[in-house]
Design a protein around this motif. Structure first.
Motif, short mmCIF file in Angstrom:
data_model
loop_
_atom_site.label_atom_id
_atom_site.label_comp_id
_atom_site.label_asym_id
_atom_site.label_seq_id
_atom_site.Cartn_x
_atom_site.Cartn_y
_atom_site.Cartn_z
N ALA A 110 0.83 -1.21 0.00
CA ALA A 110 0.00 0.00 0.00
C ALA A 110 0.86 1.26 0.00
O ALA A 110 0.55 2.23 -0.70
N LEU A 111 1.92 1.28 0.78
CA LEU A 111 2.81 2.44 0.82
C LEU A 111 3.43 2.71 -0.55
O LEU A 111 3.49 3.85 -1.01
N GLN A 112 3.89 1.65 -1.20
CA GLN A 112 4.49 1.82 -2.51
C GLN A 112 3.47 2.34 -3.52
O GLN A 112 3.77 3.23 -4.33
N ALA A 113 2.25 1.81 -3.46
CA ALA A 113 1.21 2.26 -4.38
C ALA A 113 0.88 3.73 -4.16
O ALA A 113 0.71 4.50 -5.13
N ARG A 114 0.79 4.16 -2.91
CA ARG A 114 0.49 5.57 -2.63
C ARG A 114 1.62 6.47 -3.09
O ARG A 114 1.38 7.59 -3.60
N LEU A 115 2.86 6.04 -2.93
CA LEU A 115 3.98 6.83 -3.42
C LEU A 115 3.94 6.94 -4.95
O LEU A 115 4.18 8.02 -5.51
N THR A 116 3.62 5.86 -5.61
CA THR A 116 3.53 5.88 -7.07
C THR A 116 2.44 6.83 -7.54
O THR A 116 2.62 7.60 -8.49
N GLU A 117 1.30 6.81 -6.84
CA GLU A 117 0.22 7.73 -7.17
C GLU A 117 0.65 9.19 -7.02
O GLU A 117 0.20 10.06 -7.75
N ALA A 118 1.55 9.45 -6.05
CA ALA A 118 1.98 10.82 -5.78
C ALA A 118 3.06 11.30 -6.74
O ALA A 118 3.39 12.49 -6.76
N GLY A 119 3.63 10.38 -7.54
CA GLY A 119 4.64 10.79 -8.50
C GLY A 119 5.97 10.08 -8.39
O GLY A 119 6.89 10.36 -9.15
N TRP A 120 6.08 9.16 -7.44
CA TRP A 120 7.31 8.38 -7.33
C TRP A 120 7.38 7.44 -8.52
O TRP A 120 6.45 6.75 -8.83
N GLY A 121 8.53 7.40 -9.17
CA GLY A 121 8.62 6.53 -10.33
C GLY A 121 10.05 6.36 -10.77
O GLY A 121 10.81 5.58 -10.21
N SER A 122 10.46 7.14 -11.78
CA SER A 122 11.78 6.97 -12.39
C SER A 122 12.84 7.87 -11.75
O SER A 122 13.83 8.20 -12.39
N THR A 123 12.62 8.26 -10.50
CA THR A 123 13.61 9.10 -9.83
C THR A 123 14.92 8.34 -9.66
O THR A 123 14.91 7.19 -9.24
N PRO A 124 16.08 8.96 -9.98
CA PRO A 124 17.37 8.26 -9.79
C PRO A 124 17.55 7.82 -8.34
O PRO A 124 17.38 8.61 -7.41
N ARG A 125 17.87 6.57 -8.15
CA ARG A 125 17.97 6.04 -6.80
C ARG A 125 19.14 6.64 -6.01
O ARG A 125 19.09 6.73 -4.79
N ARG A 126 20.17 7.06 -6.71
CA ARG A 126 21.34 7.57 -5.98
C ARG A 126 21.08 8.91 -5.31
O ARG A 126 21.84 9.32 -4.42
N THR A 127 20.02 9.62 -5.70
CA THR A 127 19.73 10.92 -5.09
C THR A 127 18.38 10.97 -4.39
O THR A 127 18.00 12.00 -3.85
N SER A 128 17.64 9.86 -4.38
CA SER A 128 16.30 9.87 -3.81
C SER A 128 16.26 9.11 -2.49
O SER A 128 17.13 8.29 -2.17
N ALA A 129 15.22 9.40 -1.71
CA ALA A 129 15.02 8.75 -0.42
C ALA A 129 13.58 8.98 0.00
O ALA A 129 12.84 9.73 -0.64
N VAL A 130 13.19 8.34 1.09
CA VAL A 130 11.81 8.43 1.58
C VAL A 130 11.83 8.64 3.08
O VAL A 130 12.63 8.04 3.80
N VAL A 131 10.95 9.51 3.54
CA VAL A 131 10.66 9.64 4.96
C VAL A 131 9.33 8.94 5.23
O VAL A 131 8.33 9.25 4.59
N LEU A 132 9.35 7.99 6.14
CA LEU A 132 8.14 7.28 6.52
C LEU A 132 7.54 7.98 7.74
O LEU A 132 8.02 7.84 8.86
N ALA A 133 6.49 8.76 7.52
CA ALA A 133 5.91 9.59 8.57
C ALA A 133 4.82 8.82 9.31
O ALA A 133 3.85 8.36 8.70
N ALA A 134 5.00 8.67 10.63
CA ALA A 134 4.05 7.94 11.47
C ALA A 134 3.58 8.83 12.61
O ALA A 134 4.14 9.90 12.87
N ALA A 135 2.56 8.37 13.32
CA ALA A 135 1.99 9.18 14.41
C ALA A 135 2.97 9.36 15.56
O ALA A 135 3.14 10.46 16.08
N GLY A 136 3.61 8.28 15.98
CA GLY A 136 4.55 8.36 17.09
C GLY A 136 3.96 7.83 18.38
O GLY A 136 2.75 7.87 18.60
N SER A 137 4.84 7.31 19.24
CA SER A 137 4.44 6.75 20.53
C SER A 137 5.65 6.73 21.44
O SER A 137 6.79 6.65 20.99
N ARG A 138 5.38 6.79 22.74
CA ARG A 138 6.48 6.67 23.71
C ARG A 138 6.88 5.21 23.94
O ARG A 138 7.89 4.94 24.56
#
Length: 256
Positions: free
Chosen positions: A120-148
């Motif tokens: 699901a995460l990969q599909a949502r990223l693809t929908e947002a425009g993730w695709g042929s971005t060069p891997r050597r300069t790209s990265a992802v932040v996985l944003a979550a709610a957070g907990s102690r």
């Protein structure tokens, strides 16, 4: 010659109804959250129409979980948390609410970590425009709610690891509250590593304040929350089945 009685077919036996599936959402003041959760439940019902599917919230929205369980009476039910990691709600709130109800309950594991979430995460990223971005300069932040709870961070980090393996780029977890790093801090870390095309993967089950705030901090594209992606409905049913296999016979309440 066979007797006439032997030709009479045995009476049909009715299969017992499966235990109810109670999807437990956190609750949100954002109306989009409730509509998204209800749409997800419709997907679950379509996949398994023979299973009674109900909704209960921990807080903020009706129906609240205690009210849902009270309405079920002493029937069997499996509570599936619509939560992505272990934490206080999974460890304390849900078991306490289940124990106080008349229903014969079993609490399933939270949704994450699991490969279906990565789908699901990969599909949502693809929908947002993730695709042929060069891997050597790209990265992802996985944003979550957070907990102690440290187990929650462990679970989110595991999902980040699975997503990184899938995409072939670094994936750093970040949190909207109660834990660090924040999205901004994770972005700065990735920039320092030479990663200039940084996408944000929204590790939230539905739209809400935290998801919106994290998306606003994205330096490039921001994916939508997991929402009603088909993998989410599949995962809810997987956790339901998993809980039933772990405990085929749900115990009667003490009052019985």
């Amino acid at each position: 010659m066979p007797s006439q009685l032997s030709l009479v077919p045995p009476p049909a036996t009715r299969r017992p109804a499966p235990p109810a599936l109670v999807v437990v959402a956190h609750g949100s003041r954002d109306p989009r959250a409730l509509s998204t959760v209800r749409a997800l439940l419709d997907r679950v019902r379509a996949l398994r129409p023979e299973v009674p599917v109900h909704l209960g919230h921990i807080e903020l929205n009706a129906p609240l979980l205690p009210d849902t369980l009270a309405a079920l009476g002493d029937t069997e039910a499996v509570l599936v948390p619509l939560l992505l990691s272990r934490g206080y709600h999974v460890k304390r709130d849900l078991p306490d609410m289940a124990a106080a109800s008349p229903a014969r309950t079993r609490v399933a594991a939270p949704l994450g970590p699991h490969p279906l979430l990565v789908d699901a995460l990969q599909a949502r990223l693809t929908e947002a425009g993730w695709g042929s971005t060069p891997r050597r300069t790209s990265a992802v932040v996985l944003a979550a709610a957070g907990s102690r709870d440290p187990d929650a961070k462990t679970d989110t980090a595991r999902t980040a690891h699975l997503l990184a393996a899938r995409l072939g780029v670094p994936v750093l977890p970040a949190y909207a509250s109660a834990a660090t790093p924040t999205v901004q801090q994770a972005v700065r870390t990735l920039l320092a590593r030479g990663r200039h095309r940084i996408a944000l993967a929204s590790y939230f089950t539905a739209p809400g304040r935290f998801a919106t705030e994290c998306a606003q901090a994205a330096p490039w594209i921001a994916a939508a929350p997991l929402g009603t992606h088909p993998s989410m409905a599949e995962l809810v049913l997987h956790r339901y089945d998993e809980a039933l296999r772990a405990s085929p016979a749900l115990p009667l309440p003490a009052s019985a």
